[in-house]
Design an enzyme around this catalytic site. Sequence first.
Site, mmCIF file in Angstrom:
data_model
loop_
_atom_site.group_PDB
_atom_site.id
_atom_site.type_symbol
_atom_site.label_atom_id
_atom_site.label_comp_id
_atom_site.label_asym_id
_atom_site.label_seq_id
_atom_site.Cartn_x
_atom_site.Cartn_y
_atom_site.Cartn_z
ATOM 1 C CE1 TYR A 1 48.474 33.969 42.958
ATOM 2 C CE2 TYR A 1 50.154 31.641 43.451
ATOM 3 C CZ TYR A 1 47.904 32.508 43.789
ATOM 4 O OH TYR A 1 47.211 32.101 43.720
ATOM 5 C CG ASP B 1 42.672 49.745 41.618
ATOM 6 O OD1 ASP B 1 41.904 48.387 42.495
ATOM 7 O OD2 ASP B 1 43.252 50.388 41.217
ATOM 8 C CB ILE B 2 39.102 45.861 46.754
ATOM 9 C CG1 ILE B 2 39.187 44.761 45.721
ATOM 10 C CG2 ILE B 2 37.517 46.578 46.506
ATOM 11 C CD1 ILE B 2 40.782 44.362 45.860
ATOM 12 C CG ASN C 1 38.029 35.487 44.992
ATOM 13 O OD1 ASN C 1 38.839 34.049 44.828
ATOM 14 N ND2 ASN C 1 37.538 35.436 43.614
ATOM 15 C CG ASP D 1 35.726 41.257 38.116
ATOM 16 O OD1 ASP D 1 35.514 40.281 38.910
ATOM 17 O OD2 ASP D 1 35.920 41.939 37.488
ATOM 18 C CG LEU E 1 37.791 29.743 42.960
ATOM 19 C CD1 LEU E 1 39.672 30.320 44.458
ATOM 20 C CD2 LEU E 1 37.765 28.265 43.432
ATOM 21 C CE LYS F 1 46.346 34.971 46.097
ATOM 22 N NZ LYS F 1 45.173 34.867 46.566
ATOM 23 C CB THR G 1 40.077 30.751 38.414
ATOM 24 O OG1 THR G 1 41.471 30.247 38.176
ATOM 25 C CG2 THR G 1 39.865 29.702 39.050
#
Length: 301
Positions: free
Chosen positions: A171, A73-74, A100, A38, A19, A175, A205
């Site tokens: 997860y 690394d965000i 994302n 990334d 995505l 989310k 994905t």
Amino acid sequence: MTGICDGRVVAVTGAGRGLGRAHALAFAAEGAKLVVNDLGVGLDGTPGADSPAEQVVRQIRAAGGEAVAHAGDIATGAGAASLLEAALSAYGRLDTLVNNAGFLRDRMLVNLDEEDWDAVIRVHLKGHFLPLKHAAAHWRAEAKAGRTPTARVINTSSGAGLLGSVGQGNYSAAKAGIVGLTLVAAAELSRYGVQVNAIAPAARTRMTERTFAESMTAPSSGFDAMAPENVSPLVVWLGSAESAGVTGRVFEVEGGRVTVIEGWRAGPGVDKGERWSVGETGEAVRKLLEEAEVPGEVYGA
């Protein structure tokens, strides 16, 4: 293409594949300048051998666009800060942030290790919070200096965050947290010219190979409903100036369908005007549930 994002600077996290890659290419096709983030890690978050961000940058440049790669690394303060700095250094501004990045470590709850819980919460939820925090601080400073931005943030939730998903407690929790973060950020940042929305996408994905196992092979002809590129037009529009006035919303998007998600709101209720007894409470709750809408089924239940 319409050039709806001409001149805008867009940072997309986890943009090397899936995505994120589709979003980055779609923004570039509409005239945006990209910061492609990334880490190049595997599906479970472990380091990979290649550099998918650089590959996307080369593809954008080959098509005549502008892009730079960012491998920080965000989910760390330094990495998130350097994402903003990459945009400012390369282009002098940041207009849109697309959060994302993420990965999976699926387990049933009784088998879910603390490490797997922490890792998924860290990348998805903290990995949304930190880039948003640094971008928001920049935009607030711009607004206070009399340069109110036309800023946009698009966060990535999931149907798992809206309904839950068996085997994905970590997860789903992350989310769902992203939705809460989106609502708070939209309320807090509107005064600074910042709009914040979230999407709950369904697409093919690496993360959805098991979820969409029956749809993994694209059709030989016709519309491929599971293509990641189907999600990107909404993201690009939300990330443009054309989405003025749209904030604090969650959109589910799959194939050719876009749905506005209506979140928790008060349903049937009753007020006795004084304290209930335990027995009265149970009787009242059962009557209320008879009047209430049946919740959506948890994925995989």
